[in-house]
Motif scaffolding. Structure first.
Motif, short mmCIF file in Angstrom:
data_model
loop_
_atom_site.label_atom_id
_atom_site.label_comp_id
_atom_site.label_asym_id
_atom_site.label_seq_id
_atom_site.Cartn_x
_atom_site.Cartn_y
_atom_site.Cartn_z
N UNK A 137 29.33 26.03 53.59
CA UNK A 137 28.24 25.46 52.81
C UNK A 137 27.46 24.46 53.66
N UNK A 138 26.18 24.32 53.35
CA UNK A 138 25.39 23.23 53.93
C UNK A 138 25.56 22.02 53.02
N UNK A 139 26.26 21.03 53.51
CA UNK A 139 26.54 19.82 52.72
C UNK A 139 25.31 18.92 52.67
N UNK A 140 24.63 18.86 53.81
CA UNK A 140 23.45 17.98 53.87
C UNK A 140 22.51 18.50 54.94
N UNK A 141 21.21 18.47 54.64
CA UNK A 141 20.18 18.92 55.57
C UNK A 141 19.03 17.94 55.48
N UNK A 142 18.72 17.27 56.59
CA UNK A 142 17.72 16.20 56.54
C UNK A 142 17.16 15.96 57.94
N UNK A 173 19.01 31.00 49.07
CA UNK A 173 20.24 31.38 48.34
C UNK A 173 21.03 32.45 49.09
N UNK A 174 21.29 32.16 50.36
CA UNK A 174 21.95 33.13 51.23
C UNK A 174 23.47 33.07 51.06
N UNK A 175 24.06 34.23 50.84
CA UNK A 175 25.52 34.41 50.84
C UNK A 175 25.85 35.48 51.88
N UNK A 176 26.92 35.27 52.62
CA UNK A 176 27.37 36.29 53.57
C UNK A 176 28.87 36.48 53.41
N UNK A 177 29.28 37.75 53.40
CA UNK A 177 30.69 38.10 53.24
C UNK A 177 31.14 38.94 54.44
N UNK A 178 32.31 38.60 54.98
CA UNK A 178 33.01 39.49 55.90
C UNK A 178 34.08 40.20 55.07
N UNK A 179 33.79 41.40 54.61
CA UNK A 179 34.71 42.05 53.69
C UNK A 179 34.81 41.23 52.41
N UNK A 180 36.00 40.75 52.11
CA UNK A 180 36.20 39.93 50.92
C UNK A 180 36.00 38.44 51.19
N UNK A 181 35.94 38.08 52.46
CA UNK A 181 35.83 36.65 52.81
C UNK A 181 34.39 36.17 52.64
N UNK A 182 34.23 35.11 51.85
CA UNK A 182 32.92 34.54 51.56
C UNK A 182 32.61 33.48 52.62
N UNK A 183 31.88 33.88 53.68
CA UNK A 183 31.71 33.02 54.85
C UNK A 183 30.56 32.02 54.71
N UNK A 184 29.47 32.43 54.07
CA UNK A 184 28.33 31.54 53.83
C UNK A 184 28.04 31.52 52.34
N UNK A 185 27.84 30.32 51.80
CA UNK A 185 27.78 30.16 50.35
C UNK A 185 26.48 29.48 49.91
N UNK A 186 25.59 30.27 49.36
CA UNK A 186 24.40 29.76 48.69
C UNK A 186 23.61 28.78 49.56
N UNK A 187 23.24 29.24 50.74
CA UNK A 187 22.52 28.38 51.68
C UNK A 187 21.01 28.54 51.50
N UNK A 188 20.34 27.42 51.33
CA UNK A 188 18.88 27.38 51.27
C UNK A 188 18.39 26.28 52.19
N UNK A 189 17.43 26.60 53.05
CA UNK A 189 16.81 25.56 53.90
C UNK A 189 15.51 26.09 54.48
N UNK A 190 14.63 25.15 54.81
CA UNK A 190 13.38 25.47 55.48
C UNK A 190 13.42 24.91 56.90
N UNK A 191 13.12 25.75 57.86
CA UNK A 191 13.11 25.33 59.26
C UNK A 191 11.67 25.27 59.73
N UNK A 192 11.29 24.12 60.29
CA UNK A 192 9.89 23.84 60.59
C UNK A 192 9.47 24.41 61.95
N UNK A 193 8.18 24.72 62.03
CA UNK A 193 7.59 25.24 63.25
C UNK A 193 7.63 24.20 64.37
N UNK A 194 7.86 24.68 65.60
CA UNK A 194 7.81 23.86 66.81
C UNK A 194 8.60 22.57 66.63
N UNK A 195 9.86 22.77 66.29
CA UNK A 195 10.80 21.66 66.15
C UNK A 195 12.17 22.17 66.60
N UNK A 196 13.11 21.24 66.75
CA UNK A 196 14.49 21.59 67.05
C UNK A 196 15.33 21.27 65.82
#
Length: 251
Positions: free
Chosen positions: A223-228, A9-32
């Motif tokens: 936003x992350x629209x799709x992660x697969x 549930x990551x959000x990032x703001x540059x001042x008032x600008x909402x740059x990253x919105x509610x991002x959730x993902x798992x990144x696997x070991x020893x992968x690209x």
């Protein structure tokens, strides 16, 4: 595969600008894992969040959590210098230091207290081998790094990142400034490196993402629209916006 990076549930703001919105993902070991999407969609911003490089930008505010091997990297007790040692970064433009090839690779270990010459020699050789550059430069280690070609300089920067023994490598469009032959060498190198490292790559080249990555995240407007899994995302996307982007209808 085990999850190495858990973004919650990551959000990032540059001042008032909402740059990253509610991002959730798992990144696997020893992968690209590849991040794709149009310019300005948040790919590089998220990448820099993973080793706290956004800390250097004034006015940045972050909500949510980023766990690396279960530890929250934004906890107040985290040693950011050690974090960046463990999570290396390779940038879009090759950026060798104005030093010799040897001293570029030895720089990080020296900063972290390695002084023994034999140990430094071993680290330099193993790192250059890891970056598939040793055979090309082993007889020229004292020559300036700026004398290398662009593709060699980028592999030197990868060797420099490997020299401090990270677990994770972040790469921000590492081949966008390179010619096709050098790009192919980097792509082949990624397949070797993922046997030992977890790699996250931002790329504007969808064909590259399809060739080199195991998982792909499609970004749009922060936003992350799709992660697969990459094969699934490119062959059978769930979201029409993903399908439109990878088929060239926009972006």
């Amino acid at each position: 595969m085990e999850t190495v990076i858990d973004i919650q549930h990551l959000h990032l703001y540059y001042g008032e600008f909402h740059a990253l919105k509610n991002i959730s993902m798992n990144i696997r070991e020893k992968s690209v894992t590849a991040f794709i999407g149009p310019s300005g969609c948040g790919k590089s911003t998220l990448l820099r969040t993973l080793n706290r490089m956004n800390d250097m930008i004034r006015g940045v505010r972050i909500e949510g959590r980023v766990l690396v091997k279960g530890a929250d990297i934004y906890h107040q007790d985290v040693n950011v210098e050690l974090l960046r040692k463990n999570i290396g970064m390779v940038f879009q433009q090759p950026n060798p230091f104005p030093k010799s090839i040897y001293d570029n690779v030895a720089y990080g270990p020296r900063i972290h207290g390695v002084r023994d010459r034999r140990m430094l020699d071993e680290i330099v050789e193993s790192s250059l081998r890891g970056a598939a550059l040793w055979d090309e430069v082993k007889d020229h280690l004292k020559k300036p790094a700026w004398g290398l070609s662009g593709g060699q300089q980028q592999r030197l920067c990868i060797a420099r990142a490997l020299a401090v023994d990270p677990d994770i490598l972040l790469m921000d469009e590492p081949t966008s400034a390179l010619d096709p032959v050098s790009t192919l060498k980097i792509e082949e190198l990624l397949q070797e490196l993922k046997k030992s490292y977890t790699i996250v790559i931002v790329t504007h080249n969808m064909q590259q993402a399809a060739r080199v990555s195991d998982q792909t995240a499609f970004f749009l407007h922060g936003e992350v629209i799709e992660f697969a899994d990459t094969d699934k995302l490119f062959s059978n996307p769930v979201d029409k916006r993903t399908e439109d982007y990878i088929s060239g209808r926009f972006g």
